[in-house]
Design an enzyme around this catalytic site. Structure first.
Site, PDB file in Angstrom:
ATOM      1  N   LEU A  95      25.307 -25.909 -28.040  1.00  0.00           N
ATOM      2  CA  LEU A  95      25.255 -26.193 -26.610  1.00  0.00           C
ATOM      3  C   LEU A  95      25.543 -24.904 -25.863  1.00  0.00           C
ATOM      4  CD1 LEU A  95      27.246 -29.538 -26.096  1.00  0.00           C
ATOM      5  CD2 LEU A  95      24.761 -29.231 -26.132  1.00  0.00           C
ATOM      6  N   ASP A  96      24.919 -24.743 -24.700  1.00  0.00           N
ATOM      7  CA  ASP A  96      25.234 -23.591 -23.851  1.00  0.00           C
ATOM      8  C   ASP A  96      26.710 -23.612 -23.473  1.00  0.00           C
ATOM      9  OD1 ASP A  96      22.572 -22.860 -23.859  1.00  0.00           O
ATOM     10  OD2 ASP A  96      22.126 -23.795 -21.926  1.00  0.00           O
ATOM     11  N   ARG A  97      27.267 -22.444 -23.187  1.00  0.00           N
ATOM     12  CA  ARG A  97      28.669 -22.340 -22.786  1.00  0.00           C
ATOM     13  C   ARG A  97      28.994 -23.236 -21.588  1.00  0.00           C
ATOM     14  NH1 ARG A  97      31.406 -18.870 -19.100  1.00  0.00           N
ATOM     15  NH2 ARG A  97      33.619 -18.629 -19.624  1.00  0.00           N
TER      16      ARG A  97
END
Length: 316
Positions: A141-143
């Site tokens: 997942l993106d930050r």
């Protein structure tokens, strides 16, 4: 000398394996130190200090500064870590069995070490907190995105679970908070071609055969005194392009609240934890590779702009 696993004398530090330096097949260097000086971005004095501290190891243990060069061998060492702003939110465990662990990741915590984020990542925290040195992610997942992420506990199972994602046998749903448009027409399937160029932080939609597809549904909507007309969206991606969900909602004219990339890039400090991106990986479903029985895991997190819009709106 060419074993892949780090030597027992150099265990993980903060959940991170040491870096492996392969020694080329060559008679160019008399000592390992001579080769290291030319390989790492450190001064000879800094390299000498690392040898004196016993920080370079082969499979037998720490290497002295005059250790002879071994053509085709390997050396391991722990890199110095960058200074990082602590992320003041815990990564929780939503599900665990003998082969996998599903983390419920908070906003602002990267999935894996990269660039300026090393210790403050879900992978490193989970390895360290749960004593799982071989833990690895099956996807990411993106930050800025919160929610469920699947990790594999043992190295030998990594390929099995990564193949589930490759073969599109894993289903994911997301929730997002974004402006409400009564004329939007949902449910709606958004298809476009998304490209992400190396060195550019944002992705973009271009003309051409679609490679990204998302089902967009409105779960509920309301007029809020702080944020205006907003809706809680369910997003079901059928592909996994970089920033796909953020781009697709933005292209519909309803960019996700808190998005610092779309429709325009905004500079926000890495230690600014106000107004998180209102995007949550809500569910993750896959067939158990041994039994083919379905497994579904739900995030227990909530999106602040829906539950506490005034508090979220007080951000930047």
């Amino acid at each position: 000398m060419g074993c892949v696993r780090p030597p027992p004398s150099l265990p993980p530090r903060f959940g991170l394996d040491p870096a492996r330096m392969r020694l080329p097949v060559s008679d160019e260097w008399a000592t390992v130190r001579d080769h290291v000086v030319g390989r790492v971005p450190l001064s000879p004095a800094q390299v000498d200090a690392m040898f004196a501290a016993g920080r370079f190891h082969d499979q037998h243990g720490p290497l002295p500064i005059d250790a002879p060069y071994v053509s085709g061998g390997s050396v391991w060492f722990h890199r110095d870590l960058p200074d990082e702003a602590p992320v003041p939110f815990a990564v929780e465990v939503a599900f665990r069995e003998d082969r996998v662990l599903v983390a419920d990741k908070p906003h602002f915590l990267a999935t894996i070490p990269r660039g300026r984020h090393v210790r403050e990542t879900a992978l490193v925290r989970l390895r360290d907190e749960h004593g799982l040195p071989d833990l690895s992610p099956a996807h990411r997942l993106d930050r800025p995105t919160a929610g469920v992420v699947l990790f594999v506990i043992a190295r030998e199972d990594r390929g099995t679970y990564q193949n589930l994602f490759r073969d599109r046998r894993v289903s994911k749903t997301y929730e997002a908070i974004a402006p409400y448009r009564p004329d939007l027409g949902t449910p709606q399937v958004v298809r476009s071609r998304i490209v992400k160029e190396r060195g550019i932080v944002t992705a973009r939609e271009v003309d051409g055969e679609p490679n990204a597809e998302t089902l967009v549904e409105v779960l509920e909507y309301r007029d809020d005194p702080a944020l205006g007309a907003i809706a809680r969206y369910r997003l079901t991606p059928h592909t996994g392009r970089t920033h796909q969900l953020r781009l697709h909602l933005c292209s519909l004219g309803v960019p996700i609240l808190g998005d610092t990339f779309y429709p325009r890039v905004r500079d926000v400090g890495l230690d600014d934890f106000r107004a998180p991106l209102q995007l949550l990986a809500r569910t993750l479903s896959w067939p158990d590779p041994r039994t083919d029985e379905p497994v579904t895991v739900h995030s227990r997190r909530r999106l602040q702009a829906w539950d506490d819009p005034a508090g979220w709106a007080a951000g930047p």
